[in-house]
Design an enzyme around this catalytic site. Structure first.
Site, PDB file in Angstrom:
ATOM      1  N   VAL A   1      -9.953   2.134  -6.546  1.00 21.35           N
ATOM      2  CA  VAL A   1      -8.700   1.847  -5.849  1.00 21.35           C
ATOM      3  C   VAL A   1      -8.729   2.268  -4.381  1.00 21.35           C
ATOM      4  CG1 VAL A   1      -7.315   1.954  -7.953  1.00 21.35           C
ATOM      5  CG2 VAL A   1      -7.603   4.031  -6.560  1.00 21.35           C
TER       6      VAL A   1
ATOM      7  N   TYR B   1      -3.177  17.989  -3.520  1.00 23.20           N
ATOM      8  CA  TYR B   1      -2.489  17.224  -4.566  1.00 23.20           C
ATOM      9  C   TYR B   1      -0.991  17.136  -4.282  1.00 23.20           C
ATOM     10  CZ  TYR B   1      -1.181  15.677  -9.261  1.00 23.20           C
ATOM     11  OH  TYR B   1      -0.688  14.965 -10.334  1.00 23.20           O
TER      12      TYR B   1
END
Length: 245
Positions: A64, A155
């Site tokens: 991706v 994150y």
């Protein structure tokens, strides 16, 4: 909540909650696209499993973070099914370090998969949805994108960015009848966090309710967002969690 015959692409769906989603969608008679980057064996095993009860399932290898791969993911989806109704931006990685120990490569890798990947997939698949004048994009964010988490600045930042991305993209695509929402699930044991007992303990301590239903709640809510039972909601960030403090 009927999603039968809807064409649904789930990125990063060979394992973890992505796997759970495609299994559930297939059981609801949707047409599903399994996407993987590295876990070929797991993806093929899942494909074989689903094909036992739903033949409308394909598996596509695509990174991706690479536009050419995302274009191919779309092309193979369209060649098989002729349309795309929903994109679930689920692909994600985490590489946890205190910021003083976090190398730039670790920062970039997490941002590339979690945020840039969602951008590239949304950009490519939105073109088809615009032509169809309908579609749904669901971004899988995180509580950590809202609250932050020590030793996970990469994150947390990527998921916070995904939340802002969701709100902006919803405003851009609303004129084409395309809904864009994000889900911040509660603590769900996945391949990313299954070895971190400390985080699991902290999450459970902060929950008002027992969280053994976190995975099924998440799956049912995703089905709800994709169904025709909810058609006028976009740009929303849904928190599926009962944590306090």
């Amino acid at each position: 909540m009927d999603i039968s015959d809807k064409v649904i692409v789930v990125t990063g769906s060979s394992r973890g909650i992505g796997k759970s989603l495609v299994e559930a969608f297939a059981h609801e008679n949707a047409k599903v696209v399994i996407n993987y980057c590295h876990s070929e064996k797991a993806a093929n095993e899942l494909h074989h499993q689903i094909r036992q009860y739903n033949e409308n399932c394909i598996v596509v290898k695509a990174d991706v973070t690479k536009r050419e791969d995302v274009v191919r993911l779309y092309q193979e989806t369209y060649e098989r099914f002729g349309r795309v109704d929903a994109l679930i931006n689920n692909a994600g990685v985490c590489e946890d370090h205190a910021i003083r120990d976090m190398e730039e490569d670790s920062w970039k890798r997490v941002m590339d998969v979690n945020l840039t990947g969602a951008y590239l997939c949304s950009r490519v698949f939105a073109e088809a949805m615009i032509r169809q004048k309908e579609g749904t994009i669901v971004n899988i964010a995180s509580i950590k994108g809202l609250e932050g988490c020590a030793n996970q600045v990469n994150y947390s930042a990527s998921k916070a960015g995904l939340i802002g991305f969701t709100k902006a993209l919803a405003k851009e695509l609303g004129q084409f009848n395309i809904a864009v929402n994000a889900i911040c699930p509660g603590f769900i044991v996945t391949d990313l966090n299954c070895r971190n007992e400390e985080k699991k303990r902290i999450a459970e301590k902060r929950c008002l309710l027992q969280n053994e239903h976190a995975r099924t709640d998440f799956i049912h809510f995703c089905i709800f967002l994709l169904s025709n039972r909810i058609q006028g909601v976009s740009g929303r960030i849904f928190t599926l969690d009962s944590r306090i403090g």
